[in-house]
Motif scaffolding. Sequence first.
Motif, PDB file in Angstrom:
ATOM      1  N   PHE A   1       1.764  15.731 -10.010  1.00  0.00           N
ATOM      2  CA  PHE A   1       2.026  15.958 -11.429  1.00  0.00           C
ATOM      3  C   PHE A   1       0.870  16.710 -12.078  1.00  0.00           C
ATOM      4  CE2 PHE A   1       1.822  14.687 -15.895  1.00  0.00           C
ATOM      5  CZ  PHE A   1       3.109  14.987 -16.327  1.00  0.00           C
ATOM      6  N   LEU A   2      -0.355  16.421 -11.641  1.00  0.00           N
ATOM      7  CA  LEU A   2      -1.536  17.086 -12.199  1.00  0.00           C
ATOM      8  C   LEU A   2      -1.805  18.435 -11.550  1.00  0.00           C
ATOM      9  CD1 LEU A   2      -3.917  13.993 -12.411  1.00  0.00           C
ATOM     10  CD2 LEU A   2      -2.713  15.106 -14.303  1.00  0.00           C
ATOM     11  N   GLY A   3      -0.994  18.807 -10.556  1.00  0.00           N
ATOM     12  CA  GLY A   3      -1.179  20.088  -9.881  1.00  0.00           C
ATOM     13  C   GLY A   3      -2.173  20.055  -8.751  1.00  0.00           C
ATOM     14  N   LEU A   4      -2.604  18.846  -8.324  1.00  0.00           N
ATOM     15  CA  LEU A   4      -3.584  18.713  -7.249  1.00  0.00           C
ATOM     16  C   LEU A   4      -2.965  18.193  -5.958  1.00  0.00           C
ATOM     17  CD1 LEU A   4      -6.501  17.119  -9.303  1.00  0.00           C
ATOM     18  CD2 LEU A   4      -6.300  19.497  -8.541  1.00  0.00           C
ATOM     19  N   GLY A   5      -1.659  18.049  -5.949  1.00  0.00           N
ATOM     20  CA  GLY A   5      -0.985  17.520  -4.769  1.00  0.00           C
ATOM     21  C   GLY A   5      -0.182  18.592  -4.066  1.00  0.00           C
ATOM     22  N   VAL A   6       1.063  18.276  -3.761  1.00  0.00           N
ATOM     23  CA  VAL A   6       1.952  19.225  -3.092  1.00  0.00           C
ATOM     24  C   VAL A   6       2.184  20.413  -4.018  1.00  0.00           C
ATOM     25  CG1 VAL A   6       4.247  19.541  -2.100  1.00  0.00           C
ATOM     26  CG2 VAL A   6       3.054  17.358  -1.827  1.00  0.00           C
ATOM     27  N   GLN A   7       1.982  21.610  -3.491  1.00  0.00           N
ATOM     28  CA  GLN A   7       2.060  22.806  -4.306  1.00  0.00           C
ATOM     29  C   GLN A   7       3.450  23.429  -4.286  1.00  0.00           C
ATOM     30  OE1 GLN A   7      -0.843  23.909  -6.158  1.00  0.00           O
ATOM     31  NE2 GLN A   7      -1.201  21.780  -5.539  1.00  0.00           N
ATOM     32  N   PRO A   8       3.946  23.899  -5.453  1.00  0.00           N
ATOM     33  CA  PRO A   8       5.226  24.603  -5.489  1.00  0.00           C
ATOM     34  C   PRO A   8       5.163  25.832  -4.562  1.00  0.00           C
ATOM     35  CG  PRO A   8       4.450  24.078  -7.696  1.00  0.00           C
ATOM     36  CD  PRO A   8       3.319  23.804  -6.752  1.00  0.00           C
ATOM     37  N   PRO A   9       6.312  26.234  -4.002  1.00  0.00           N
ATOM     38  CA  PRO A   9       7.679  25.769  -4.290  1.00  0.00           C
ATOM     39  C   PRO A   9       8.108  24.535  -3.504  1.00  0.00           C
ATOM     40  CG  PRO A   9       7.774  27.572  -2.739  1.00  0.00           C
ATOM     41  CD  PRO A   9       6.318  27.391  -3.082  1.00  0.00           C
TER      42      PRO A   9
ATOM     43  N   PRO B   1       8.953  20.906  -2.716  1.00  0.00           N
ATOM     44  CA  PRO B   1       9.291  19.861  -3.692  1.00  0.00           C
ATOM     45  C   PRO B   1       8.587  18.540  -3.415  1.00  0.00           C
ATOM     46  CG  PRO B   1      11.042  20.040  -2.069  1.00  0.00           C
ATOM     47  CD  PRO B   1      10.018  21.088  -1.706  1.00  0.00           C
ATOM     48  N   SER B   2       8.182  17.882  -4.465  1.00  0.00           N
ATOM     49  CA  SER B   2       7.765  16.483  -4.412  1.00  0.00           C
ATOM     50  C   SER B   2       8.149  15.882  -5.750  1.00  0.00           C
ATOM     51  CB  SER B   2       6.270  16.337  -4.147  1.00  0.00           C
ATOM     52  OG  SER B   2       5.535  16.490  -5.342  1.00  0.00           O
ATOM     53  N   TRP B   3       8.285  14.579  -5.786  1.00  0.00           N
ATOM     54  CA  TRP B   3       8.703  13.943  -7.037  1.00  0.00           C
ATOM     55  C   TRP B   3       7.698  14.196  -8.153  1.00  0.00           C
ATOM     56  CZ3 TRP B   3      10.110   8.791  -4.180  1.00  0.00           C
ATOM     57  CH2 TRP B   3      11.321   8.969  -3.489  1.00  0.00           C
ATOM     58  N   GLY B   4       6.429  14.270  -7.821  1.00  0.00           N
ATOM     59  CA  GLY B   4       5.410  14.493  -8.841  1.00  0.00           C
ATOM     60  C   GLY B   4       5.491  15.875  -9.466  1.00  0.00           C
ATOM     61  N   ASN B   5       5.604  16.933  -8.628  1.00  0.00           N
ATOM     62  CA  ASN B   5       5.665  18.261  -9.241  1.00  0.00           C
ATOM     63  C   ASN B   5       7.021  18.533  -9.886  1.00  0.00           C
ATOM     64  OD1 ASN B   5       7.384  19.176  -7.108  1.00  0.00           O
ATOM     65  ND2 ASN B   5       5.636  19.919  -5.926  1.00  0.00           N
ATOM     66  N   MET B   6       8.060  17.796  -9.489  1.00  0.00           N
ATOM     67  CA  MET B   6       9.329  17.891 -10.207  1.00  0.00           C
ATOM     68  C   MET B   6       9.184  17.334 -11.626  1.00  0.00           C
ATOM     69  SD  MET B   6      12.113  16.891  -7.257  1.00  0.00           S
ATOM     70  CE  MET B   6      13.529  17.129  -8.342  1.00  0.00           C
ATOM     71  N   LEU B   7       8.440  16.237 -11.757  1.00  0.00           N
ATOM     72  CA  LEU B   7       8.163  15.693 -13.091  1.00  0.00           C
ATOM     73  C   LEU B   7       7.341  16.670 -13.926  1.00  0.00           C
ATOM     74  CD1 LEU B   7       7.301  11.948 -12.374  1.00  0.00           C
ATOM     75  CD2 LEU B   7       9.198  12.783 -13.756  1.00  0.00           C
ATOM     76  N   MET B   8       6.378  17.322 -13.284  1.00  0.00           N
ATOM     77  CA  MET B   8       5.539  18.285 -14.000  1.00  0.00           C
ATOM     78  C   MET B   8       6.378  19.447 -14.515  1.00  0.00           C
ATOM     79  SD  MET B   8       2.370  20.560 -12.529  1.00  0.00           S
ATOM     80  CE  MET B   8       3.495  21.385 -11.377  1.00  0.00           C
TER      81      MET B   8
ATOM     82  N   GLY C   1       0.804  -1.214   0.000  1.00  0.00           N
ATOM     83  CA  GLY C   1       0.000   0.000   0.000  1.00  0.00           C
ATOM     84  C   GLY C   1       0.837   1.265   0.000  1.00  0.00           C
ATOM     85  N   ILE C   2       2.003   1.215   0.642  1.00  0.00           N
ATOM     86  CA  ILE C   2       2.891   2.384   0.646  1.00  0.00           C
ATOM     87  C   ILE C   2       3.339   2.702  -0.772  1.00  0.00           C
ATOM     88  CG2 ILE C   2       5.154   3.224   1.395  1.00  0.00           C
ATOM     89  CD1 ILE C   2       4.750   1.691   3.997  1.00  0.00           C
ATOM     90  N   ALA C   3       3.680   1.661  -1.531  1.00  0.00           N
ATOM     91  CA  ALA C   3       4.075   1.876  -2.925  1.00  0.00           C
ATOM     92  C   ALA C   3       2.930   2.503  -3.717  1.00  0.00           C
ATOM     93  CB  ALA C   3       4.489   0.544  -3.551  1.00  0.00           C
ATOM     94  N   GLY C   4       1.719   2.010  -3.511  1.00  0.00           N
ATOM     95  CA  GLY C   4       0.567   2.574  -4.209  1.00  0.00           C
ATOM     96  C   GLY C   4       0.305   4.020  -3.828  1.00  0.00           C
ATOM     97  N   ALA C   5       0.457   4.341  -2.542  1.00  0.00           N
ATOM     98  CA  ALA C   5       0.233   5.714  -2.083  1.00  0.00           C
ATOM     99  C   ALA C   5       1.267   6.665  -2.672  1.00  0.00           C
ATOM    100  CB  ALA C   5       0.273   5.764  -0.554  1.00  0.00           C
ATOM    101  N   ILE C   6       2.506   6.224  -2.784  1.00  0.00           N
ATOM    102  CA  ILE C   6       3.551   7.065  -3.388  1.00  0.00           C
ATOM    103  C   ILE C   6       3.208   7.367  -4.837  1.00  0.00           C
ATOM    104  CG2 ILE C   6       5.970   7.079  -4.137  1.00  0.00           C
ATOM    105  CD1 ILE C   6       6.631   5.529  -1.580  1.00  0.00           C
ATOM    106  N   LEU C   7       2.725   6.357  -5.571  1.00  0.00           N
ATOM    107  CA  LEU C   7       2.332   6.574  -6.963  1.00  0.00           C
ATOM    108  C   LEU C   7       1.149   7.541  -7.066  1.00  0.00           C
ATOM    109  CD1 LEU C   7       2.593   3.010  -8.554  1.00  0.00           C
ATOM    110  CD2 LEU C   7       3.994   5.001  -9.071  1.00  0.00           C
ATOM    111  N   VAL C   8       0.178   7.399  -6.171  1.00  0.00           N
ATOM    112  CA  VAL C   8      -0.991   8.289  -6.205  1.00  0.00           C
ATOM    113  C   VAL C   8      -0.578   9.721  -5.903  1.00  0.00           C
ATOM    114  CG1 VAL C   8      -3.168   8.850  -5.057  1.00  0.00           C
ATOM    115  CG2 VAL C   8      -2.654   6.487  -5.641  1.00  0.00           C
ATOM    116  N   GLU C   9       0.248   9.907  -4.872  1.00  0.00           N
ATOM    117  CA  GLU C   9       0.708  11.257  -4.522  1.00  0.00           C
ATOM    118  C   GLU C   9       1.490  11.883  -5.665  1.00  0.00           C
ATOM    119  OE1 GLU C   9       3.435  14.251  -3.706  1.00  0.00           O
ATOM    120  OE2 GLU C   9       4.167  12.179  -3.775  1.00  0.00           O
TER     121      GLU C   9
END
Length: 286
Positions: free
Chosen positions: A225-233, A235-242, A212-220
């Motif tokens: 990445f879609l802009g609905l998670g951790v907000q800049p500035p 850092p999170s792996w998803g917004n770094m990809l974005m 489940g931890i692996a799944g939660a990391i992918l969801v976050e």
Amino acid sequence: MTGDTVLTPFCKKLGHILSRRGMLYFGLGIVVVMSMAALLAPWLAPYDPTELHLHSILEPPSAAFPLGTDALGRDVLSRLLYGARVSLWVGFVSVSISIAIGIVLGLLAGYFSGIVDELIMRGVDVMLCFPSFFLILAVIAFLEPSLNTIMVVIGLTSWMGVARLVRAETLSLRERDFVAAARLAGTKSSRIMLMHILPNALTPVLVSATLGIAGAILVESSLSFLGLGVQPPDPSWGNMLMEGKDVLEIAPWLSLYPGLAILVTVLGYNLLGESLRDTLDPRLRK
């Protein structure tokens, strides 16, 4: 020396790595390394993750910036380390919430059966009718994006599998002699569930939590990445990809390193979970 003679030691070593114990150690090693990197991020990161270096915008990996810089001159390595803290924290907290809910509802459904079981399991069926990621998107769309919101929403929408696992184990365990003896001794139902049934039902829960931890990391990462998670500035792996997708052709390292971090971390937890299942489940032992 023949080719077969040369390949034999390599094949034996590869077989050991691919064995259950080897996969367990490999997955555990990845998890430990990533966890230590996240915990020690303030000491390992060479710069503040939000510090701007306007003289070094989109600089490729160098001695000053080992993994390069982004479009605002921020150090990618520092942001990667601090992003690990976000991803792992989301994984642990959201899985803790889902496990707590799943254990309580699974114990109640399996132990009492009847109308209680019907109500809980029909609720599980209703929740499973909706694709989890789209359900999370729908909920977060009405809320302010934040780290706490992500953790709570993921936890509240991912407990169904744990509930079904605990219910199945409880249905089996409640017929055992030690549970019958506890009932005859006048032990309360709550104590029987917590002290006699739950400790014997934790093996599948442990495996489910690891996966489940692996799944939660992918969801976050997907939400960020879609802009609905951790907000800049922040850092999170998803917004770094974005941020990296817009300059992929001229600065591929912006997407490469966070993508590899997600891949390696999810792989580590999946290997650990699968290995634990194979090791702890006697039905899978040869």
